[in-house]
Design an enzyme around this catalytic site. Structure first.
Site, PDB file in Angstrom:
ATOM      1  N   ASP A   1      -0.359   6.665   2.283  1.00  0.00           N
ATOM      2  CA  ASP A   1      -0.015   5.306   2.693  1.00  0.00           C
ATOM      3  C   ASP A   1      -1.105   4.396   2.135  1.00  0.00           C
ATOM      4  O   ASP A   1      -2.284   4.550   2.464  1.00  0.00           O
ATOM      5  CB  ASP A   1       0.027   5.230   4.222  1.00  0.00           C
ATOM      6  CG  ASP A   1       0.316   3.835   4.751  1.00  0.00           C
ATOM      7  OD1 ASP A   1       0.264   2.863   3.972  1.00  0.00           O
ATOM      8  OD2 ASP A   1       0.568   3.705   5.959  1.00  0.00           O
TER       9      ASP A   1
ATOM     10  N   ILE B   1       9.655  -6.865 -15.690  1.00  0.00           N
ATOM     11  CA  ILE B   1       9.615  -5.581 -16.395  1.00  0.00           C
ATOM     12  C   ILE B   1      11.015  -4.952 -16.382  1.00  0.00           C
ATOM     13  O   ILE B   1      11.661  -4.866 -15.340  1.00  0.00           O
ATOM     14  CB  ILE B   1       8.609  -4.615 -15.737  1.00  0.00           C
ATOM     15  CG1 ILE B   1       7.226  -5.267 -15.659  1.00  0.00           C
ATOM     16  CG2 ILE B   1       8.557  -3.308 -16.500  1.00  0.00           C
ATOM     17  CD1 ILE B   1       6.610  -5.610 -16.997  1.00  0.00           C
TER      18      ILE B   1
ATOM     19  N   GLY C   1       6.967   3.716  -7.538  1.00  0.00           N
ATOM     20  CA  GLY C   1       7.623   2.443  -7.773  1.00  0.00           C
ATOM     21  C   GLY C   1       8.118   2.308  -9.193  1.00  0.00           C
ATOM     22  O   GLY C   1       7.970   3.212 -10.020  1.00  0.00           O
TER      23      GLY C   1
ATOM     24  N   LYS D   1      -1.041 -12.299  -4.884  1.00  0.00           N
ATOM     25  CA  LYS D   1      -1.571 -11.953  -6.198  1.00  0.00           C
ATOM     26  C   LYS D   1      -2.712 -12.881  -6.610  1.00  0.00           C
ATOM     27  O   LYS D   1      -3.717 -12.435  -7.178  1.00  0.00           O
ATOM     28  CB  LYS D   1      -0.458 -11.960  -7.247  1.00  0.00           C
ATOM     29  CG  LYS D   1       0.509 -10.790  -7.130  1.00  0.00           C
ATOM     30  CD  LYS D   1      -0.212  -9.458  -7.278  1.00  0.00           C
ATOM     31  CE  LYS D   1       0.711  -8.276  -7.198  1.00  0.00           C
ATOM     32  NZ  LYS D   1      -0.008  -6.978  -7.267  1.00  0.00           N
TER      33      LYS D   1
ATOM     34  N   ASP E   1       2.162   8.476  -3.149  1.00  0.00           N
ATOM     35  CA  ASP E   1       3.022   7.442  -2.575  1.00  0.00           C
ATOM     36  C   ASP E   1       3.361   7.873  -1.157  1.00  0.00           C
ATOM     37  O   ASP E   1       3.010   8.988  -0.741  1.00  0.00           O
ATOM     38  CB  ASP E   1       4.303   7.272  -3.407  1.00  0.00           C
ATOM     39  CG  ASP E   1       4.836   5.838  -3.364  1.00  0.00           C
ATOM     40  OD1 ASP E   1       4.967   5.294  -2.246  1.00  0.00           O
ATOM     41  OD2 ASP E   1       5.102   5.261  -4.430  1.00  0.00           O
ATOM     42  N   ILE E   2       4.072   7.011  -0.430  1.00  0.00           N
ATOM     43  CA  ILE E   2       4.490   7.374   0.929  1.00  0.00           C
ATOM     44  C   ILE E   2       5.790   8.167   0.910  1.00  0.00           C
ATOM     45  O   ILE E   2       6.238   8.658   1.939  1.00  0.00           O
ATOM     46  CB  ILE E   2       4.659   6.133   1.828  1.00  0.00           C
ATOM     47  CG1 ILE E   2       5.659   5.141   1.209  1.00  0.00           C
ATOM     48  CG2 ILE E   2       3.308   5.457   2.060  1.00  0.00           C
ATOM     49  CD1 ILE E   2       6.020   3.982   2.135  1.00  0.00           C
TER      50      ILE E   2
ATOM     51  N   TYR F   1       4.480 -13.439  -2.430  1.00  0.00           N
ATOM     52  CA  TYR F   1       3.992 -12.513  -3.448  1.00  0.00           C
ATOM     53  C   TYR F   1       2.946 -13.185  -4.327  1.00  0.00           C
ATOM     54  O   TYR F   1       1.875 -12.629  -4.605  1.00  0.00           O
ATOM     55  CB  TYR F   1       5.174 -12.033  -4.289  1.00  0.00           C
ATOM     56  CG  TYR F   1       4.844 -11.022  -5.355  1.00  0.00           C
ATOM     57  CD1 TYR F   1       4.301  -9.787  -5.033  1.00  0.00           C
ATOM     58  CD2 TYR F   1       5.112 -11.289  -6.696  1.00  0.00           C
ATOM     59  CE1 TYR F   1       4.015  -8.846  -6.019  1.00  0.00           C
ATOM     60  CE2 TYR F   1       4.839 -10.354  -7.685  1.00  0.00           C
ATOM     61  CZ  TYR F   1       4.287  -9.144  -7.342  1.00  0.00           C
ATOM     62  OH  TYR F   1       4.000  -8.219  -8.320  1.00  0.00           O
TER      63      TYR F   1
ATOM     64  N   GLY G   1       0.933   4.370  -5.162  1.00  0.00           N
ATOM     65  CA  GLY G   1       2.202   3.689  -5.393  1.00  0.00           C
ATOM     66  C   GLY G   1       2.861   4.170  -6.666  1.00  0.00           C
ATOM     67  O   GLY G   1       3.464   3.397  -7.419  1.00  0.00           O
TER      68      GLY G   1
END
Length: 318
Positions: free
Chosen positions: A53, A173, A12, A147, A35-36, A143, A9
């Site tokens: 993936d 962020i 991102g 988490k 990443d994809i 989400y 990832g």
């Protein structure tokens, strides 16, 4: 020679800048981004890249064997706003990818893992001010549920299989390099872009929605510092804090530099998410255990955001 690192990832919002930070720290050849999809040119040009993936275990294992990976940063996730629209897809991405990586640790294929948690683990029943490291965690979002579940699974694998898994609970962020990716705190990035381009911004949260925030440079520093500590008796997911503010407060700081800037408010479904989160974070445990310290306050962050974005957009017009 440093142990090889794989970032899953990597394209991102946080993954992009974390990749660059790790390459600067450990050398480009030792940090494999994945990443994809392809990421920003700076990321793609600065070191090795693999298409992976995050839900595909075979692709992850192939890359680990190919590059002799010892450390994994799992940054792939669907964020809060997007997850509410696609709950099952978010759960599948956020949890399946975590299990793949945890099992790599369990099988001693990788030696150390970083997985990001979030202030989304907190909920309406959590004390809002200076939210403590150990407190009520009853998230009400897709989400946040993923988490919190992830934190418990990480603790299970650490306790039962001695997996070296480390995590921080990121606040919102803020970065000038990458665009936001579907989070509830994204207004605090969008507002700077709109201030420069249009001198006005319609915020999707109310003006008095106070949330914990952090400049990207501090978030990257916290991540790398935690992974470098020798303290194995750590919490699974540390609170880390820096600054907190409301949309109206950040707008006031921007107006000091762009007097013509105007803000309006049109709260949408993300307002309910924001209302369930803390207003400020107690990160004293991280400061005590591994010396966490933030650098940027709202004034210093705003100066850098406006400066870098003005430079970026002036170059785009050339």
């Amino acid at each position: 020679m440093s142990d090889k690192i794989l970032i899953i990832g990597a394209c991102g919002q946080i993954g992009s800048e974390l990749t660059l930070g790790l390459r600067e720290t450990y050398g480009s050849a030792n940090v494999i981004a994945s990443d994809i999809r392809e990421g920003m040119p700076e990321l793609m040009d600065s070191g090795p890249f693999e298409f992976i993936d995050a839900t595909n275990k075979n692709q992850i294992e192939d890359a680990i064997r190919k590059h002799n990976i010892k450390i994994v940063y799992l940054m792939a996730a669907m964020l809060s706003g997007a997850a509410e629209i696609n709950p099952e897809k978010a759960w599948n991405l956020n949890m399946t990818s975590l299990f793949h990586v945890l099992n790599l640790g369990k099988d001693n294929i990788v030696e150390k893992i970083f997985w990001p948690s979030s202030i989304a683990v907190f909920g309406n029943s959590t004390p809002k001010t200076n939210t403590e490291q150990q407190t009520i965690t009853e998230p009400s979002t897709v989400y946040g549920i993923s988490k919190l579940s992830g934190e418990r699974w990480c603790d299970y694998y650490k306790t039962n299989f001695n997996v070296d898994i480390r995590s921080v609970r990121y606040p919102g962020i803020i970065s000038w390099k990458t665009m936001p990716g579907g989070g509830t705190t994204d207004y605090a990035v969008e507002i700077y872009h709109k201030a420069i381009l249009e001198q006005e911004y319609e915020c999707f949260l109310s003006g008095n929605s106070r949330l914990p925030m952090m400049f990207m440079d501090d978030a990257i520093k916290a991540t790398i510092d935690l992974m470098q500590t020798d303290n194995r008796n750590h919490y699974i997911a540390y609170n880390i804090g820096a600054i907190d503010f409301t949309p109206s407060e950040i707008a006031s700081v921007i107006k000091k530099h762009i007097p013509t800037f105007k803000i309006s408010y049109a709260p949408d479904f993300r307002q309910k998410i924001a209302d369930s989160w803390p207003h400020s974070i107690d990160d004293s445990q991280a400061r005590k255990d591994w010396g966490w310290r933030h650098t940027y306050d709202i004034e210093k962050m705003t100066l850098k955001m406006l400066s870098k974005l003005k430079e970026k957009y002036s170059q785009t017009k050339l």
